[in-house]
Write an enzyme that holds these catalytic residues in place. Structure first.
Site, PDB file in Angstrom:
ATOM      1  N   GLU A   1      26.195  46.757  45.353  1.00 22.46           N
ATOM      2  CA  GLU A   1      27.568  46.507  45.800  1.00 22.46           C
ATOM      3  C   GLU A   1      27.733  46.918  47.269  1.00 22.46           C
ATOM      4  OE1 GLU A   1      30.282  48.694  43.351  1.00 22.46           O
ATOM      5  OE2 GLU A   1      32.076  47.674  44.111  1.00 22.46           O
TER       6      GLU A   1
ATOM      7  N   ASP B   1      39.595  48.958  49.424  1.00 21.74           N
ATOM      8  CA  ASP B   1      40.532  49.869  48.759  1.00 21.74           C
ATOM      9  C   ASP B   1      40.790  51.224  49.424  1.00 21.74           C
ATOM     10  OD1 ASP B   1      39.854  47.742  47.198  1.00 21.74           O
ATOM     11  OD2 ASP B   1      39.137  48.899  45.507  1.00 21.74           O
TER      12      ASP B   1
HETATM   13  C1  9WN Z   1      39.726  47.187  42.455  1.00 20.45           C
HETATM   14  C2  9WN Z   1      35.350  43.717  42.471  1.00 20.45           C
HETATM   15  C3  9WN Z   1      36.249  44.552  43.377  1.00 20.45           C
HETATM   16  C4  9WN Z   1      36.258  44.027  44.825  1.00 20.45           C
HETATM   17  C5  9WN Z   1      36.978  44.984  45.767  1.00 20.45           C
HETATM   18  C6  9WN Z   1      36.344  46.366  45.626  1.00 20.45           C
HETATM   19  C7  9WN Z   1      36.433  46.830  44.167  1.00 20.45           C
HETATM   20  C8  9WN Z   1      38.195  47.265  42.473  1.00 20.45           C
HETATM   21  C9  9WN Z   1      37.718  48.598  41.965  1.00 20.45           C
HETATM   22  O1  9WN Z   1      35.770  45.899  43.326  1.00 20.45           O
HETATM   23  O2  9WN Z   1      37.786  47.009  43.826  1.00 20.45           O
HETATM   24  O3  9WN Z   1      40.145  45.883  42.746  1.00 20.45           O
HETATM   25  O4  9WN Z   1      37.821  48.815  40.736  1.00 20.45           O
HETATM   26  O5  9WN Z   1      37.259  49.445  42.749  1.00 20.45           O
HETATM   27  O6  9WN Z   1      36.942  47.278  46.485  1.00 20.45           O
HETATM   28  O7  9WN Z   1      36.869  44.536  47.093  1.00 20.45           O
HETATM   29  O8  9WN Z   1      36.889  42.768  44.873  1.00 20.45           O
HETATM   30  O9  9WN Z   1      34.086  43.615  43.041  1.00 20.45           O
END
Ligand code: 9WN
Length: 417
Positions: free
Chosen positions: A389, A164
């Site tokens: 994470e 992101d």
């Molecule tokens: C937005 C779920 C997701 C991952 C992404 C990571 C994060 C979300 C967030 O979490 O993104 O989609 O709310 O930050 O960047 O890679 O799939 O784990």
């Protein structure tokens, strides 16, 4: 060694089981209450070591979110009542959306590669007949909606990259700016602000979402407020197309169309090689940040002596590799890039889903020693610190969400494959 690996594998399986809602496995216990697309692909690989039927159910659940035009969305909200921003109300319900609530954008298409691994471990042609046509429709959607001949696949929101707040999107985000809409971030209830994207980043994420929503999430690449050719997502897709061709072959079909799409995606990736930096790029520019995305085309197989140069960057202490003060690697941004930030999300920390991708890429390219080195370091990182994470490359401290599913899934795969 074997005992400690089996102990770690068991702990990883416990994380996946604890995060299982019965319908899908949540990415983490509190922060992420929906089924995320590329998380789910990795989770499927993890589940394939526990229970093949449960792994197949994970894929089926994700596919309930497929849109009429073939897109598989980045989040499927199996319940509308979720503590997450942006949730179902914000995403709205666009034309062509399925009955279940979903986001309106997609994510790196790892699913065909996951289905291949599941099938290799637990063959079921019946299951392939069920899911392979849906994977084909998604891949064709990328080709028709997100790429021109010979160009990288475009993402229309940074969330589509899975990385992101990577600095590679800074310039395109700055061109959009925030719209001033008021909203409350829920991520900061769970995680310290210094480990997450900034408020100005979120303001732009929401602005892009709102603009996309107005057009039912289907603008042309040219009309979208944010549009970046993503070398990482393209590499994931190139690999997934080759795996899809393999799956078609298993079903007695030629798979030639998927193979041809894989070839042209690989050609698009090769055209972004930056000679002086010895890295792939999103746009071929001199001033692009050096991020781990630039090394990841390794998973799709790269041309000539380029893999050697990528491996050199991966282990180079001044770039992505380990140093005595930062022994955990690879960093998500090169340490010699001014934008490197050791604890902020995709701007420096180590992400072990990326390590898993790189380990498989290294193995496929014949870099066995480097693959073993990275695998050992990755398993040490998780066994010493837990299933987080992402991780601080200096201390190994876990960051973001704890008891994280994809970390457990890739560890389980590395321990038991
Ligand atoms: C937005 C779920 C997701 C991952 C992404 C990571 C994060 C979300 C967030 O979490 O993104 O989609 O709310 O930050 O960047 O890679 O799939 O784990």
């Amino acid at each position: 060694m074997r005992d400690s690996r089996e102990g770690l594998a068991q702990a990883a399986a416990d994380v996946l089981i604890a995060n299982d809602t019965g319908v899908f496995v949540k990415p983490g216990p509190g922060q992420y209450p929906g089924q995320w697309n590329w998380d789910s692909a990795l989770i499927t690989i993890g589940l394939s070591h526990i229970d093949a039927n449960r792994a197949r159910a994970e894929v089926r659940s994700l596919l309930t979110g497929q849109w009429e035009d073939g897109m598989i969305p980045h989040i499927v909200f199996h319940s509308r009542d979720v503590e997450y921003f942006p949730g179902p109300e914000t995403w709205g319900r666009a034309k062509g959306a399925p009955r279940v609530a979903t986001s309106g954008i997609t994510q790196p298409p790892l699913l065909a590669s996951a289905v291949r691994r599941l099938h290799e471990r637990h063959p079921s042609k019946g299951f392939l007949r069920e899911v392979v046509p849906a994977l084909e429709r998604w891949h064709v959607w990328f080709q028709s909606r997100r790429s021109d001949e010979e160009s990288l696949v475009a993402i229309l929101h940074p969330w589509e990259s899975g990385m992101d707040n990577s600095p590679r999107f800074d310039r395109a985000l700055a061109r959009v700016g925030g719209s001033g809409t008021e909203f409350t971030r829920r991520d900061l209830v769970h995680v310290a602000a210094e480990q997450r994207p900034t408020d100005p980043d979120y303001a732009v994420y929401v602005t892009i979402l709102e603009t996309l929503r107005e057009g039912d999430y289907r603008p042309s690449i040219e009309d979208a407020p944010f549009s970046v050719g993503d070398v990482f997502l393209t590499a994931v897709l190139a690999r997934a197309e080759a795996d899809l061709a393999w799956l078609w072959h298993e079903m007695g079909e030629s798979g030639a169309e998927a193979e041809a799409r894989s070839e042209s995606l690989r050609a698009a990736i090769e055209s972004t090689w930056h000679q002086a930096k010895s890295l792939y790029t999103d746009a071929g520019g001199d001033d692009e940040p050096a991020t781990i995305a630039a090394v990841l085309p390794m998973i799709a197989g790269v041309g000539g002596d380029r893999s050697e140069r990528l491996v050199a960057a991966l282990i180079d202490p001044s770039r992505f590799g380990p140093t005595s003060s930062a022994p955990w690697y690879p960093t998500s941004v090169a340490k010699d890039d001014p934008r490197f930030d050791a604890r902020r999300y995709w701007r420096g920390p180590v992400w072990v889903n990326i390590n898993w991708l790189l380990i498989t890429g290294l193995e496929d390219a014949g870099y066995e020693k480097e693959a073993i080195g990275l695998e050992t370091r990755t398993l040490d990182l998780v066994s010493e610190n837990g299933f987080w994470e992402y991780y601080d490359p200096h201390t190994g401290q876990g960051l973001g969400c704890g008891r994280f599913s994809w970390t457990a899934a890739v560890v389980l795969d590395l321990c038991r494959r």
